[in-house]
Scaffold this active site. Sequence first.
Site, PDB file in Angstrom:
ATOM      1  N   GLY A 236       0.779  -1.229   0.000  1.00  0.00           N
ATOM      2  CA  GLY A 236       0.000   0.000   0.000  1.00  0.00           C
ATOM      3  C   GLY A 236       0.810   1.278   0.000  1.00  0.00           C
ATOM      4  CD  GLU A 277       1.733  -8.963   3.018  1.00  0.00           C
ATOM      5  OE1 GLU A 277       0.972  -8.833   2.051  1.00  0.00           O
ATOM      6  OE2 GLU A 277       1.402  -9.559   4.062  1.00  0.00           O
ATOM      7  N   PRO A 278       5.617  -4.657   0.743  1.00  0.00           N
ATOM      8  CG  PRO A 278       7.691  -3.609   0.935  1.00  0.00           C
ATOM      9  CD  PRO A 278       6.837  -4.669   1.557  1.00  0.00           C
ATOM     10  N   GLY A 279       5.169  -3.646  -2.649  1.00  0.00           N
ATOM     11  CA  GLY A 279       5.432  -3.941  -4.060  1.00  0.00           C
ATOM     12  C   GLY A 279       5.870  -2.654  -4.736  1.00  0.00           C
ATOM     13  NE  ARG A 315      -0.310   0.733 -12.060  1.00  0.00           N
ATOM     14  CZ  ARG A 315      -0.508   1.969 -11.653  1.00  0.00           C
ATOM     15  NH1 ARG A 315      -0.062   2.972 -12.369  1.00  0.00           N
ATOM     16  NH2 ARG A 315      -1.132   2.200 -10.522  1.00  0.00           N
ATOM     17  CB  CYS A 345      -7.444  -4.067 -32.839  1.00  0.00           C
ATOM     18  SG  CYS A 345      -6.143  -4.321 -34.025  1.00  0.00           S
ATOM     19  CD  GLU A 346     -10.173  -3.942 -26.956  1.00  0.00           C
ATOM     20  OE1 GLU A 346     -10.972  -3.061 -26.576  1.00  0.00           O
ATOM     21  OE2 GLU A 346     -10.453  -5.138 -27.025  1.00  0.00           O
TER      22      GLU A 346
HETATM   23  N1  LLP Z   1       0.248  -7.819  -0.310  1.00  0.00           N
HETATM   24  C1  LLP Z   1      -0.855  -8.320  -0.902  1.00  0.00           C
HETATM   25  C2  LLP Z   1      -1.568  -9.439  -0.309  1.00  0.00           C
HETATM   26  C3  LLP Z   1      -1.309  -7.736  -2.099  1.00  0.00           C
HETATM   27  O1  LLP Z   1      -2.409  -8.221  -2.682  1.00  0.00           O
HETATM   28  C4  LLP Z   1      -0.614  -6.638  -2.658  1.00  0.00           C
HETATM   29  C5  LLP Z   1      -1.092  -5.998  -3.885  1.00  0.00           C
HETATM   30  C6  LLP Z   1       0.563  -6.185  -2.023  1.00  0.00           C
HETATM   31  C7  LLP Z   1       0.942  -6.803  -0.830  1.00  0.00           C
HETATM   32  C8  LLP Z   1       1.428  -5.091  -2.576  1.00  0.00           C
HETATM   33  O2  LLP Z   1       0.805  -3.854  -2.632  1.00  0.00           O
HETATM   34  P1  LLP Z   1       1.633  -2.541  -3.057  1.00  0.00           P
HETATM   35  O3  LLP Z   1       2.714  -2.328  -2.045  1.00  0.00           O
HETATM   36  O4  LLP Z   1       2.226  -2.786  -4.387  1.00  0.00           O
HETATM   37  O5  LLP Z   1       0.636  -1.465  -3.044  1.00  0.00           O
HETATM   38  N2  LLP Z   1      -2.199  -3.711 -10.082  1.00  0.00           N
HETATM   39  C9  LLP Z   1      -2.452  -2.555  -9.252  1.00  0.00           C
HETATM   40  C10 LLP Z   1      -2.096  -2.819  -7.810  1.00  0.00           C
HETATM   41  C11 LLP Z   1      -2.905  -3.956  -7.218  1.00  0.00           C
HETATM   42  C12 LLP Z   1      -2.347  -4.412  -5.905  1.00  0.00           C
HETATM   43  C13 LLP Z   1      -2.876  -5.729  -5.520  1.00  0.00           C
HETATM   44  N3  LLP Z   1      -2.246  -6.274  -4.368  1.00  0.00           N
HETATM   45  C14 LLP Z   1      -1.720  -1.361  -9.817  1.00  0.00           C
HETATM   46  O6  LLP Z   1      -1.177  -1.457 -10.919  1.00  0.00           O
HETATM   47  O7  LLP Z   1      -1.721  -0.297  -9.212  1.00  0.00           O
END
Ligand code: LLP
Length: 416
Positions: A236, A277-279, A315, A345-346
């Site tokens: 998040g 859990e950062p992405g 996105r 083609c969209e």
């Molecule tokens: N943990 C869990 C269980 C998750 O489902 C997610 C993301 C994360 C951690 C990592 O969240 P972050 O730190 O990246 O915000 N595809 C979308 C984002 C969807 C996130 C889904 N879950 C986008 O492109 O913005």
Amino acid sequence: MNNHPLLHIVQNIKKLTEIADNYDTPCYIYSSERVQSNAMRLNDVLKKYFHKYHICYAIKANSNPHLMKIMKKTLPLIGGDCSSPGEIYAVKKAEIDPANCIYTGNYESITDLSLAIEEGCYLNLDDETSFDRLAQENLPTRISFRLNPGFGKGTFSQITTAGENAKFGIPAEKIIGAYRKAQNAGIQNFGIQCMAGSGVLTESYFPKLLTAILKTTNKIEEELKIQFDFISMGGGLGIPYSDDEKELNLDTVFFELSKVFYNQYKKNDSAPALWIEPGKYLIGDAGFILSKVIGLKDSYKNFIGLDAGMETLMRPALYGATHRIYKVGFHGDPIGTFDFTGPICENTDRIAVNRAFPAAKEGDLIAVMDTGAYGFAMSHNFNTRPRAAEILLEETSHRLIRRRETIEDIFSNCHV
Ligand code: LLP
């Protein structure tokens, strides 16, 4: 142009022309240095405010094992947040220990859950019914459940993953029942997890979320005499996608979180560990797409047609997300507004809409910023277009970390 952390790279037309000539476009380019500094910054602030903590990188953001290896080299104890057997496979490729990982699925099959147990991941179940399904087969020795605290927050409603409209997690009022059931089944070790949305840049939201989580843990601890091993706040942590957005002050966020946390727990080994859990935060701004202008069209709107469309970056088409787009080298002043589109083609095939942009011509190189997270990972083969290559920049050198897919690759599973 503002101070994007990778601006110096985007301004280096010589280097990016060399990369385009070497690997062709479109391609994803990642800065090794930025991945490392993002990981260090996060770890330093956790170390500053928390007695026990653990970082699980959200593999779904970008599962290239080479990038994960950079994270692992920077933070040797890093774990992963996995959501599928494929993501467990990726973790192992990167030599991250699955025992340091949390597995969070959704409508999880017994096959998937059994694999996660076998690999030693910490299982985080999406519902009590997932536990029932699993109990028919084999139960792990430790378990966590995903909490839906009744509210969430994300950049878009589509990426808000808690609250009444969310398909994820167990409502706060019901979750104690899941723990009771697990306890009655003989499980003794517990965690709790909550992932309430992605891309949050409001600092005050995080302590509010943790307060809600701790209200639930408190109730469970009192009623069931459970001691939690960890409390995971999920991902998040947002990053700016435009010049107007301010980056998160991590120090403020984690200082405020520690106040909430240590108001409930003692700052010693008996307290649960805080997991995150950062992405996006780890990999989002470390990557960009290098693309080429293929054609310019004056229609009812002005279009800049790139060789990267919604198959390369979903996105904008999926959420209406905005990404900064720079002309490689000298950006220049805007001459008008343009829609950036690709070859798909969209009519939703847009990378940007009504964007002020300087003069561009066929063959110009374009950088689509902040695409390190959920960029390549969500790219696809629509119109039977092969997926882009991925390139790593390390100081002055560059190398291929995933070759461009070929048309033969796409058909390699077909029986004809
Ligand atoms: N943990 C869990 C269980 C998750 O489902 C997610 C993301 C994360 C951690 C990592 O969240 P972050 O730190 O990246 O915000 N595809 C979308 C984002 C969807 C996130 C889904 N879950 C986008 O492109 O913005």
